[in-house]
Design a protein around this motif. Structure first.
Motif, PDB file in Angstrom:
ATOM      1  N   SER A 133      83.221  91.913 117.408  1.00 11.99           N
ATOM      2  CA  SER A 133      83.176  90.831 118.396  1.00 11.99           C
ATOM      3  C   SER A 133      81.780  90.579 118.943  1.00 11.99           C
ATOM      4  O   SER A 133      81.590  89.631 119.716  1.00 11.99           O
ATOM      5  N   ASN A 134      80.799  91.395 118.552  1.00 13.04           N
ATOM      6  CA  ASN A 134      79.431  91.165 119.031  1.00 13.04           C
ATOM      7  C   ASN A 134      78.495  90.700 117.921  1.00 13.04           C
ATOM      8  O   ASN A 134      77.273  90.815 118.046  1.00 13.04           O
ATOM      9  N   GLY A 135      79.040  90.199 116.801  1.00  5.39           N
ATOM     10  CA  GLY A 135      78.201  89.682 115.726  1.00  5.39           C
ATOM     11  C   GLY A 135      77.713  90.733 114.758  1.00  5.39           C
ATOM     12  O   GLY A 135      76.832  90.441 113.929  1.00  5.39           O
ATOM     13  N   THR A 136      78.221  91.959 114.836  1.00  2.00           N
ATOM     14  CA  THR A 136      77.864  93.007 113.883  1.00  2.00           C
ATOM     15  C   THR A 136      79.023  93.263 112.937  1.00  2.00           C
ATOM     16  O   THR A 136      80.129  92.748 113.126  1.00  2.00           O
ATOM     17  N   ALA A 137      78.753  94.075 111.917  1.00  3.18           N
ATOM     18  CA  ALA A 137      79.770  94.370 110.919  1.00  3.18           C
ATOM     19  C   ALA A 137      79.656  95.820 110.492  1.00  3.18           C
ATOM     20  O   ALA A 137      78.574  96.421 110.500  1.00  3.18           O
ATOM     21  N   LEU A 138      80.795  96.394 110.091  1.00  2.00           N
ATOM     22  CA  LEU A 138      80.866  97.742 109.545  1.00  2.00           C
ATOM     23  C   LEU A 138      81.340  97.672 108.098  1.00  2.00           C
ATOM     24  O   LEU A 138      82.260  96.900 107.778  1.00  2.00           O
ATOM     25  N   LEU A 139      80.699  98.483 107.265  1.00  2.00           N
ATOM     26  CA  LEU A 139      81.079  98.526 105.854  1.00  2.00           C
ATOM     27  C   LEU A 139      81.589  99.916 105.513  1.00  2.00           C
ATOM     28  O   LEU A 139      80.990 100.930 105.935  1.00  2.00           O
ATOM     29  N   VAL A 140      82.674  99.972 104.735  1.00  2.00           N
ATOM     30  CA  VAL A 140      83.249 101.242 104.303  1.00  2.00           C
ATOM     31  C   VAL A 140      83.716 101.096 102.860  1.00  2.00           C
ATOM     32  O   VAL A 140      84.184 100.031 102.446  1.00  2.00           O
ATOM     33  N   ARG A 141      83.547 102.191 102.110  1.00  2.00           N
ATOM     34  CA  ARG A 141      84.008 102.217 100.716  1.00  2.00           C
ATOM     35  C   ARG A 141      85.069 103.304 100.582  1.00  2.00           C
ATOM     36  O   ARG A 141      84.837 104.458 100.956  1.00  2.00           O
ATOM     37  N   HIS A 142      86.244 102.938 100.043  1.00  2.00           N
ATOM     38  CA  HIS A 142      87.337 103.909  99.918  1.00  2.00           C
ATOM     39  C   HIS A 142      87.166 104.743  98.635  1.00  2.00           C
ATOM     40  O   HIS A 142      87.806 104.505  97.623  1.00  2.00           O
ATOM     41  N   GLY A 143      86.290 105.740  98.713  1.00  2.00           N
ATOM     42  CA  GLY A 143      86.041 106.616  97.580  1.00  2.00           C
ATOM     43  C   GLY A 143      87.019 107.774  97.538  1.00  2.00           C
ATOM     44  O   GLY A 143      87.765 108.045  98.483  1.00  2.00           O
ATOM     45  N   ILE A 144      87.016 108.497  96.423  1.00  3.82           N
ATOM     46  CA  ILE A 144      87.833 109.702  96.251  1.00  3.82           C
ATOM     47  C   ILE A 144      86.982 110.765  95.581  1.00  3.82           C
ATOM     48  O   ILE A 144      85.917 110.480  95.027  1.00  3.82           O
ATOM     49  N   ARG A 145      87.443 112.011  95.641  1.00  5.61           N
ATOM     50  CA  ARG A 145      86.823 113.096  94.894  1.00  5.61           C
ATOM     51  C   ARG A 145      87.939 113.925  94.256  1.00  5.61           C
ATOM     52  O   ARG A 145      89.092 113.899  94.724  1.00  5.61           O
ATOM     53  N   LEU A 146      87.595 114.638  93.219  1.00  3.31           N
ATOM     54  CA  LEU A 146      88.565 115.468  92.499  1.00  3.31           C
ATOM     55  C   LEU A 146      88.309 116.934  92.814  1.00  3.31           C
ATOM     56  O   LEU A 146      87.162 117.393  92.815  1.00  3.31           O
ATOM     57  N   GLU A 147      89.379 117.639  93.068  1.00  2.00           N
ATOM     58  CA  GLU A 147      89.328 119.084  93.251  1.00  2.00           C
ATOM     59  C   GLU A 147      90.242 119.746  92.231  1.00  2.00           C
ATOM     60  O   GLU A 147      91.343 119.238  91.954  1.00  2.00           O
ATOM     61  N   PHE A 148      89.804 120.870  91.690  1.00  2.00           N
ATOM     62  CA  PHE A 148      90.574 121.571  90.669  1.00  2.00           C
ATOM     63  C   PHE A 148      90.875 122.986  91.148  1.00  2.00           C
ATOM     64  O   PHE A 148      89.986 123.713  91.594  1.00  2.00           O
ATOM     65  N   GLU A 149      92.133 123.344  91.045  1.00  2.00           N
ATOM     66  CA  GLU A 149      92.581 124.704  91.290  1.00  2.00           C
ATOM     67  C   GLU A 149      93.242 125.201  90.009  1.00  2.00           C
ATOM     68  O   GLU A 149      94.409 124.909  89.744  1.00  2.00           O
TER      69      GLU A 149
END
Length: 766
Positions: A150-166
């Motif tokens: 609402s103040n003329g700014t913006a937020l950017l986000v990327r929905h990344g993932i990582r792999l874990e192995f057990e």
């Protein structure tokens, strides 16, 4: 008187085999005849069975392309408070285990697809006292979302993932990223709320287009730079003010190269800004994209961002892209908004559109709970069925196109298993003109692959089919007159001894590998013809004239000189004539070019608008003609030679000349065999691969220009089948090309047999 040394024969003694021996011989003969009869039947039946199995196998590989899509519900669960508020966007990761949900307040939620368990919930770092007033998603491959504050700014986000192995177990874990940092980015220095946004990533740049609540339209490009020594990341900013539209824009979409901005009003107006030069941005086009009683309810760019899909309040879906204005001057890259195609109408207003990650398809949901799977290039609607009793408000598609998730207005998430393997193929896409992205008009195009993920496959079989017919046609135009005329002369006029040399020699030509002919055609014949184009035309005229002159001169020689040439050996005289005439015309070729074509006949072709490729249909016609000549010659020569002698002798006895006998008796009687020879030669030319592969540029063009190349069905299969993925659409279309080739050959042979039988019945009484 009998010789006393010879035995006396009994007059009743017989030299014939006994009855028992004759019976045994008859039994053996019957057995041999029966065995031969059954072997012939088995051979013929085996051929029919083999052809049937070939057809069945080819069709079995093509059949999956004819099926539509299947969508089956796999899991369903309510949206709990842990998921956040009103949904803005749904997404899936490539392993189909985790889903991502954005809400309109800026919350990103990771959840398991099968159970609905919330794995992580990320609250965007919205400063106190501010709120999210707008949101936008980049193309799916970028996995990038922007939220306007609402103040003329913006937020950017990327929905990344990582792999874990057990051990051997793989787990997909949330790994969100803030590519430009966690601090809000300034879009509007005046601090007005960003009500409508578009975001896209272009290499290292991230572009944001936004309209403020006071109607201004802004474009900002952010770039990150990381210091080599300190590792600190700096974000640079460039901003421009674009020509403002009249009224509030409800949807904005940027292209991936940040050169084009598309806007949509809810009242149905569509706008296009050219922002390739942001300092000189222009509102190029504005038009009404829907009917007067409709409004635009959804808009998204398809994969590659070259085209976009619009959904309306009446459930209509249409694909649009920019097409060069025909009124523009040469060199002016002025494009206009153009509706390219429409899809099957949904029963309710379109509420959400989600493009596929790697194809030109998309999923759409509507206000009646309907789900549709559509594909741009082929204009196919693969699936359109109601999947919910409540209106659907969002849809997410898997990167591998085998799962999707929908959310209803009542807050129910449903995961669906999808089988939609071959949406690119349709009768229209394969055999009709298709309007491809970036083209000015619908065209027939074959271009199956590219290095870009955003590439739009073009699978028109028309250029390949026309190329096949074109290659076979020019080969037959070269081979048929030579082969048939040679067969008639060899069988009827040539001396038997000379025939004994000529016929085996020509038949041995058939054993010459076609790869050798293609090699010679591509590396020697094509450059030779390019350097001596006039010789091609002068030889066609000069050789017949030379033959007539030699024939006339020979007829005027004294009888005693002519009698020294045995009957049937006259053709030997023409051998040095052919060599000298061809050599002379080739040597004259440069002089002809200088005198009539300003020194270059190829350049003259270009000046008059005729395309000339070095490896062209003329080269293929000559090279393939040499491969086809032995087949036609051998069958036609046998047909002429086996014409009953009493017919020709009777004709000559009645006063007909040898030429009259040939044209009115021999050719009619031998016509079934000659026709079969031509059709078998045509079938051989249709299926030829190596000569076409090596002697043309393999360019899939749709014309019959003898000076341009072509790509045939057989050559295309040979080139592309080893490189394509098994069971892909491209793979199956290549099998369809084989099926088309099989059908053409089968049709030609069937017609040939029917005509041969009719000719045989008509002239069998001669």
């Amino acid at each position: 008187m009998n010789d006393p040394g010879q035995p006396v024969l009994d007059s009743k003694q017989s030299f014939l085999p006994s009855e028992e021996a004759m019976a045994r011989r008859r039994r053996r003969r019957y057995l041999a005849d029966g065995a031969a009869r059954w072997m012939v039947r088995a051979g013929g039946g085996g051929v029919v069975i083999a052809l049937t199995l070939i057809f069945v196998y080819l069709f079995s590989e093509v059949l999956p392309m004819l099926r539509g899509a299947d969508v089956d519900p796999a899991a369903s669960y309510p949206v709990e408070s842990a998921f956040g508020g009103e949904v803005a966007q749904l997404a899936l990761e490539r392993y189909d285990e985790v889903g991502m949900r954005y809400d309109r307040s800026g919350t990103l939620t990771y959840f398991e697809l099968d159970s609905g368990e919330v794995l992580d919930r990320i609250e965007l770092p919205v400063p106190d006292g501010l709120e999210v007033v707008g949101s936008a998603m980049a193309e799916p491959r970028a996995r990038l979302a922007a939220f306007g504050l609402s103040n003329g700014t913006a937020l950017l986000v990327r929905h990344g993932i990582r792999l874990e192995f057990e051990g051997d177990t793989r787990r997909v874990r949330p790994d969100p990223e803030f590519p430009l940092g966690r601090d809000p980015l300034v879009v509007d220095p005046e601090g007005r709320p960003l009500t409508t946004l578009a975001v896209q990533q272009a290499g290292e740049d991230v572009g944001i287009a936004a309209q403020t609540d006071d109607g201004r339209l802004l474009l900002v490009r952010f770039r990150t730079r990381t210091a080599f020594l300190t590792g600190e990341t700096e974000v640079s900013r460039q901003a421009w003010t674009l020509p403002a539209p009249s009224g509030r824009i409800d949807d904005l979409e940027l292209t991936a190269n940040l050169w084009t901005l598309i806007g949509a009003h809810a009242d149905g107006r569509l706008l296009y800004w050219d922002i390739s030069r942001p300092n000189e941005a222009v509102l190029r086009d504005e038009l009404r994209a829907v009917e007067p009683d409709e409004s635009i309810t959804a808009m998204r760019m398809l994969n590659g961002t070259f085209s976009w899909v619009i959904g309306t309040s009446s459930g209509r879906l249409s694909q649009w892209f920019l097409v060069r204005d025909e009124r523009a001057e040469a060199g002016d890259n002025i494009f206009r908004l153009t509706r390219v195609r429409e899809f099957e109408t949904h029963p309710g207003a379109i509420t959400g559109i989600q493009p596929e990650y790697t194809r030109k398809g998309f999923a759409a949901v509507d206000a009646t709970g309907g789900l549709g799977l559509h594909y741009g290039t082929s204009a196919r609607t693969m699936y359109l069925e109601p999947v919910s009793d409540d209106p659907l408000v969002a849809v997410g598609v898997s990167p591998v196109d085998d799962r999707l998730v929908t959310e209803s207005a009542s807050g129910v998430l449903t995961v669906h298993d999808v089988r939609n393997n071959h949406p690119e193929a349709s009768l229209k896409a394969l055999w009709g003109k298709v309007w491809y992205e970036g083209r000015s008009d619908p065209e027939f195009v074959w271009q199956a692959s590219s290095g870009a993920d955003s590439f739009e496959p073009k699978f028109s079989l028309v250029p390949l089919t026309i190329g096949t017919i074109k290659a076979a046609l020019f080969a037959m135009l070269f081979a048929t007159p030579l082969a048939i005329a040679g067969a008639i002369y060899t069988a009827y006029f040539m001396a038997p001894k000379l025939r004994g040399y000529v016929k085996p020699t020509i038949e041995v030509m058939e054993a010459l590998p076609t790869v050798i002919l293609g090699f010679l055609a591509g590396l020697w014949l094509a450059p030779f013809l390019e350097n001596h184009i006039p010789a091609v035309f002068t030889v066609l005229i000069g050789l017949p004239l030379a033959f007539l002159v030699i024939a006339y001169g020979f007829s005027r020689l004294p009888r005693d000189l002519r009698s020294r040439v045995p009957d049937g050996w006259e053709a030997v005289i023409l051998l040095p004539v052919i060599a000298l005439v061809v050599w002379g015309l080739v040597e004259l070729s440069p002089l002809i070019e200088i005198a009539f074509f300003d020194g270059s006949m190829r350049q003259w072709f270009t000046d008059v608008g005729i395309t000339y490729d070095q490896r062209n249909a003329l080269v293929v016609g000559i090279a393939m003609g040499f491969a086809v000549i032995p087949t036609i010659f051998s069958i036609a020569e046998d047909a002429v030679f086996t014409v009953p002698r009493h017919l020709t002798q009777g004709s000559l006895a009645l006063g007909a000349t040898p030429w009259q006998t040939v044209t009115r008796v021999v050719l009619l009687t031998a016509s079934p065999g000659i026709f079969s020879a031509v059709m078998i030669g045509f079938g051989r030319a249709v299926g030829e691969t190596m000569i076409v592969l090596m002697a043309t540029g393999n360019s899939p063009v749709t014309n019959f220009n003898i000076f341009e190349g072509m790509r045939t069905l057989s050559a295309n299969i040979a080139v592309e089948l080893p490189e394509t993925a098994v069971d892909s659409t491209h793979y199956r279309i290549l099998f369809l090309a084989g099926l088309v080739l099989f059908a053409i050959t089968f049709l030609v042979n069937t017609i040939a047999e029917l005509v041969r039988q009719r000719l045989r019945a008509r002239y069998s009484s001669l």
